[in-house]
Design a protein around this motif. Structure first.
Motif, mmCIF file in Angstrom:
data_model
loop_
_atom_site.group_PDB
_atom_site.id
_atom_site.type_symbol
_atom_site.label_atom_id
_atom_site.label_comp_id
_atom_site.label_asym_id
_atom_site.label_seq_id
_atom_site.Cartn_x
_atom_site.Cartn_y
_atom_site.Cartn_z
ATOM 1 N N VAL A 19 41.195 -14.187 61.940
ATOM 2 C CA VAL A 19 40.810 -15.416 61.256
ATOM 3 C C VAL A 19 40.547 -16.474 62.315
ATOM 4 O O VAL A 19 41.376 -16.699 63.201
ATOM 5 C CB VAL A 19 41.903 -15.893 60.288
ATOM 6 N N GLY A 20 39.374 -17.092 62.253
ATOM 7 C CA GLY A 20 39.041 -18.111 63.241
ATOM 8 C C GLY A 20 37.743 -18.807 62.888
ATOM 9 O O GLY A 20 37.131 -18.553 61.840
ATOM 10 N N LYS A 21 37.325 -19.692 63.757
ATOM 11 C CA LYS A 21 36.096 -20.460 63.543
ATOM 12 C C LYS A 21 34.909 -19.693 64.101
ATOM 13 O O LYS A 21 34.960 -19.165 65.211
ATOM 14 C CB LYS A 21 36.208 -21.825 64.201
ATOM 15 N N LEU A 22 33.834 -19.652 63.332
ATOM 16 C CA LEU A 22 32.622 -18.961 63.742
ATOM 17 C C LEU A 22 31.746 -19.926 64.538
ATOM 18 O O LEU A 22 31.443 -21.038 64.069
ATOM 19 C CB LEU A 22 31.864 -18.439 62.527
ATOM 20 N N THR A 72 30.199 -15.720 67.721
ATOM 21 C CA THR A 72 31.487 -15.635 68.407
ATOM 22 C C THR A 72 32.556 -16.168 67.477
ATOM 23 O O THR A 72 32.338 -17.166 66.782
ATOM 24 C CB THR A 72 31.477 -16.455 69.709
ATOM 25 N N ILE A 73 33.704 -15.526 67.449
ATOM 26 C CA ILE A 73 34.823 -16.021 66.662
ATOM 27 C C ILE A 73 35.838 -16.655 67.594
ATOM 28 O O ILE A 73 36.230 -16.067 68.611
ATOM 29 C CB ILE A 73 35.468 -14.899 65.814
ATOM 30 N N GLN A 74 36.218 -17.890 67.265
ATOM 31 C CA GLN A 74 37.219 -18.612 68.042
ATOM 32 C C GLN A 74 38.570 -18.413 67.357
ATOM 33 O O GLN A 74 38.914 -19.093 66.397
ATOM 34 C CB GLN A 74 36.865 -20.103 68.105
ATOM 35 N N SER A 75 39.327 -17.451 67.856
ATOM 36 C CA SER A 75 40.617 -17.107 67.265
ATOM 37 C C SER A 75 41.750 -17.543 68.188
ATOM 38 O O SER A 75 41.508 -17.942 69.328
ATOM 39 C CB SER A 75 40.689 -15.593 67.029
ATOM 40 N N PRO A 121 37.995 -16.751 72.369
ATOM 41 C CA PRO A 121 36.681 -16.415 71.807
ATOM 42 C C PRO A 121 36.314 -14.962 72.092
ATOM 43 O O PRO A 121 36.493 -14.477 73.198
ATOM 44 C CB PRO A 121 35.745 -17.391 72.525
ATOM 45 N N ILE A 122 35.783 -14.283 71.082
ATOM 46 C CA ILE A 122 35.376 -12.882 71.211
ATOM 47 C C ILE A 122 33.978 -12.755 70.630
ATOM 48 O O ILE A 122 33.690 -13.242 69.538
ATOM 49 C CB ILE A 122 36.343 -11.931 70.490
ATOM 50 N N TRP A 169 26.828 -20.260 58.622
ATOM 51 C CA TRP A 169 28.268 -20.479 58.509
ATOM 52 C C TRP A 169 28.893 -20.973 59.809
ATOM 53 O O TRP A 169 30.126 -21.020 59.941
ATOM 54 C CB TRP A 169 28.965 -19.177 58.100
ATOM 55 N N ILE A 170 28.059 -21.311 60.785
ATOM 56 C CA ILE A 170 28.584 -21.767 62.072
ATOM 57 C C ILE A 170 29.449 -23.005 61.867
ATOM 58 O O ILE A 170 29.061 -23.958 61.198
ATOM 59 C CB ILE A 170 27.430 -22.075 63.040
ATOM 60 N N GLY A 171 30.630 -22.992 62.466
ATOM 61 C CA GLY A 171 31.567 -24.104 62.324
ATOM 62 C C GLY A 171 32.586 -23.914 61.236
ATOM 63 O O GLY A 171 33.550 -24.681 61.151
ATOM 64 N N GLN A 172 32.403 -22.888 60.389
ATOM 65 C CA GLN A 172 33.346 -22.631 59.312
ATOM 66 C C GLN A 172 34.421 -21.647 59.750
ATOM 67 O O GLN A 172 34.226 -20.852 60.674
ATOM 68 C CB GLN A 172 32.614 -22.083 58.081
ATOM 69 N N THR A 173 35.554 -21.703 59.054
ATOM 70 C CA THR A 173 36.618 -20.730 59.283
ATOM 71 C C THR A 173 36.325 -19.470 58.483
ATOM 72 O O THR A 173 36.082 -19.525 57.272
ATOM 73 C CB THR A 173 37.975 -21.303 58.871
#
Length: 796
Positions: free
Chosen positions: A685-688, A703-706, A710-711, A735-739
């Motif tokens: 779960v993280g920010k896209l 990239t997911i910011q978890s 970032p991955i 959806w960039i910027g959303q969780t």
């Protein structure tokens, strides 16, 4: 260095000072200050200059140099300078002269630099000020050397901003530099002779032209065949023509106009501006001395300096000749690196200039700008144009056309990269070794590369919704000029703020110890960062310095002996035969397709020969394949069968019980034994983050910011850019910027990534990954193609 001209000048200057020949002493000591890199010798020369200038009555110059010495790291030099400065200030009685009318003229302020940086309050670690440039020199002389005579100024001096990577609290050893150094022996530098690099540059230029020509001649007719099957569309006649002359003309034009074209692109798209030497000196006087001294020794023109107002720490060099070379640096690099680190990273650019590899690489990168800029403009145009309409059909039509064109241009940009990969990796080893030979400070270069990686990771991890325009331009710059950057933006993600509690040695363990790392970096534009840092650590130990990192030394250069060749052949064969355990699915299928295809074709050839001897004429054609149809069919059969057999094990089922969470992700990423086929089910779960809208129609930048950092996400939508022709299809780029919640399979190659199974937003919108379906369809398609080739093989 043991016996350089600078040491001779220092000895001559001090001897002249003892003999009270002050003019000769000033001439020799000024030369030392301009050319010498060893700070201890520079300070000795400056002390002598203060004395000499004071004796000849030029107190202003003596005071200026003494003020510089007050910031010395040597307490004895600083104390001497403070005491001397107090005496000189008491003895100096400057008075302003008035004319008969009583008017007192004021000193004219110096000219301001063309680019203005934010000024910071003066600190104890202030660098050389902008006033160290003599206003009496011509513009050309100003670019060549800095004079130590400061003109009077009412403005506060420029001082360097303290290094700040706000989210990363790391402790640096601050290991020092060598006191005596020189060129590294070839067996120590581990890079081979310069002739090898020259040969690689020539091979890269030839391969780039050949690859362009092959891609066009093969892809053009295929595109026309597709257009013939579509209604209301005619084939394009130029796709049937020989592109040789056109491509030669394009490459020659780009080579001739390279420096001016790139300068225009950087100024128009990224707002680059000239970087005055006095501004660079305010951040790193050591960098200015390095540039001046090395260029004078090599009899090179001082490179042009450009500055990008960009928060990411970036530096690269472009041009087609050493005299047209331009070094571009970002404001983020000047602010986040220390003085010695800036000088060390500038020295790497000098190494690229002296080896000429900057010319071939900037030429190739300029060629890549053509499809990349078309990709950007198509996505921007379609987004702006669609905003002018309200009818859904027109909006979908414009966005669909823009997404299709943008995706096609991005695909061409991606395909054209391959000939540049090998040179892009190897040239960095040469420039690192040259930078160490120039500065004698491998530890500063180690810190510089790590801080660049950390700064790029933090910049990419910024919330897009906060500064969408700035973030988008940064991502464009990082991607389009990736081959010229010292650290790749994808490999930098591992050095984010979330991993700051881990040591650098832990983060680099995979780069140093994984047995398949050489294979897995083959399609990357940068060498493994751990490999580069281990070489720099090796250089530090060679000069008996305490290294900044505790890394093992790299293996010694390969020697062409019978034992080494046998060992290399055995190891390579074993790794190639067992590549299914190490390589990603598609490269492994290609390799096994080749090996299995050779074996199957050989078996069929033997069957054909035996049939000929036994007069079984129906099978004789198996050994008579002059056109190569049978070999292609054998390869396609093995390739397709391998994919069908491996897909289920490569993409195992992800369930709530077997999915790993962020607590295990970092451990899996850092494991030195991790490999891509080790499909680890994961749920994060993280920010896209990534590019917004049509520019990300292929989902290539997600990239997911978890909490684990970032991955990179590998997502393959079912329709790709065609989904923009209709409404209701999920678009992860929106959806960039959303969780979001990402489920998939974590893999570790040269960089970690996640093969996505699905991306789910908080409002339960879902985008599924169709990579297994696409691979299954590909496997059936190639097997059907193989059957068609066998059916149409002429019996001769």
């Amino acid at each position: 260095m043991a016996s350089t001209p600078e040491n001779s000048a220092l000895s001559s200057g001090l001897a002249a000072l003892k003999q009270k020949d002050y003019q000769s002493a000033i001439a020799h000591l000024e030369e030392v200050c301009q050319l010498e890199l060893d700070l201890s010798r520079v300070e000795r020369a400056q002390i002598g200059l203060v004395t000499a200038y004071a004796q000849v009555g030029d107190r202003e110059k003596a005071i200026a140099i003494a003020q510089t010495l007050t910031h010395s790291r040597n307490p004895r030099s600083a104390n001497w300078a403070n005491k001397t400065l107090e005496k000189l200030s008491q003895a100096a009685t400057p008075q302003k002269t008035a004319d008969v009318t009583g008017f007192v003229p004021m000193a004219s302020p110096p000219a301001k630099p063309s680019f203005s940086l934010k000024r910071q309050p003066k600190t104890e670690s202030a660098a050389l000020t902008a006033e160290h440039l003599s206003t009496q020199q011509s513009e050309t002389e100003t670019r060549l050397q800095l004079d130590s005579n400061p003109p009077p100024s009412s403005e506060p001096p420029l001082t360097r901003k303290p290094s700040e990577l706000s989210q990363q609290n790391r402790q640096w050893h601050q290991a020092g530099r060598a006191q005596r150094w020189g060129n590294l022996p070839q067996n120590i530098s581990l890079v081979g002779s310069p002739q090898l690099l020259w040969g690689l540059q020539i091979a890269t230029a030839i391969a780039l032209f050949w690859w362009m020509r092959f891609t066009f001649r093969y892809g053009g007719p295929k595109i026309n065949d597709l257009l013939l099957r579509l209604p209301l569309v005619n084939p394009l006649g130029f796709l049937y023509q020989d592109p040789t002359q056109l491509f030669l003309a394009i490459l020659v034009i780009l080579a001739v106009g390279l420096p001016w074209i790139v300068t225009g692109l950087l100024k128009f798209f990224y707002e680059s501006q000239p970087l005055p030497l006095e501004t660079l000196s305010a951040y790193s006087p050591d960098a200015v001395r390095t540039l001046q001294r090395y260029c004078r020794q090599r009899r090179l023109a001082l490179p042009q300096l450009q500055l990008l107002p960009n928060p990411a720490p970036l530096i690269f060099t472009y041009g087609h000749l050493p005299k047209t070379a331009c070094i571009v640096v970002s404001q983020g690099l000047l602010e986040q690196l220390g003085e010695e680190e800036i000088a060390a990273i500038y020295a790497t650019q000098l190494g690229q200039i002296v080896h000429w590899d900057f010319a071939v690489m900037s030429w190739g990168v300029l060629l890549l700008q053509i499809p990349y800029l078309l990709y950007l403009q198509a996505s921007i145009w379609s987004e702006k144009t669609s905003d002018r309409f309200e009818h859904p059909f027109l909006i979908n039509l414009i966005q669909g056309l823009g997404a299709t064109i943008a995706s096609l241009m991005y695909g061409i940009y991606w395909i054209l990269q391959f000939p540049l990969l090998w040179l892009s990796r190897w040239r960095l080893f040469y420039s690192d070794a040259e930078a160490v030979a120039i500065t004698g400070h491998p530890n500063a270069l180690i810190r510089a590369l790590l801080k660049i990686a950390m700064g790029v990771a933090d910049t990419v991890a910024e919330d897009n919704s906060a500064r969408p325009k700035r973030d988008k331009s940064t991502r464009w710059l990082l991607e389009s000029f990736n081959f010229l950057l010292p650290v790749g933006y994808k490999q930098a993600l591992l050095f984010s703020a979330q991993t700051s509690d881990r040591t650098f040695e832990e983060l680099l363990a995979w780069d140093l110890r994984n047995p398949y790392r050489r294979w897995l970096v083959a399609l990357k534009g940068h060498p493994l960062l751990g490999d580069r840092l281990s070489r720099l650590t090796h250089y530090a130990r060679f000069w008996r310095l305490e290294p900044e990192l505790d890394l093992p030394s790299p293996p010694r250069p390969f020697r062409w002996t019978q034992t080494n060749l046998q060992q290399w052949a055995t190891t390579t064969t074993q790794q190639l035969l067992h590549n299914a355990q190490a390589w990603p699915l598609l490269p492994s299928a290609i390799a096994y397709g080749c090996l299995g295809g050779l074996a199957l074709r050989g078996f069929l050839w033997v069957v054909g020969k035996i049939s000929y001897e036994l007069y079984i004429w129906q099978l004789v054609w198996l050994s008579q394949d002059k056109l190569g149809y049978l070999f292609a069919a054998c390869w396609l059969i093995c390739f397709g069968v391998y994919l069908l057999v491996r897909i289920n094990s490569y993409f195992p089922e992800v369930t709530a019980t077997n999915a790993k969470t962020e607590r295990d992700v970092l451990k899996l990423q850092l494991s030195e034994r991790s490999l891509p086929p080790q499909s680890t089910p994961i749920r994060l779960v993280g920010k896209l983050t990534g590019q917004r809208g049509i520019g990300n129609a292929l989902a290539q930048d997600l990239t997911i910011q978890s909490p684990a950092g970032p991955i990179k996400l590998h997502h393959y939508p079912l329709l790709g850019p065609l989904a923009y022709f209709g409404s209701g299809f999920p678009q992860p780029g929106a959806w960039i910027g959303q969780t979001v919640t990402v489920t998939g399979w974590l893999r570790r190659g040269a960089t970690p990534w996640i093969d996505v199974e699905q991306i789910r937003t908080r409002n339960n919108r879902t985008a599924r990954n169709y990579q297994p379906i696409w691979l299954t369809l590909m496997a059936f398609a190639v097997v059907a193609w193989a059957a068609y080739l066998i059916w149409t093989t002429p019996a001769t």
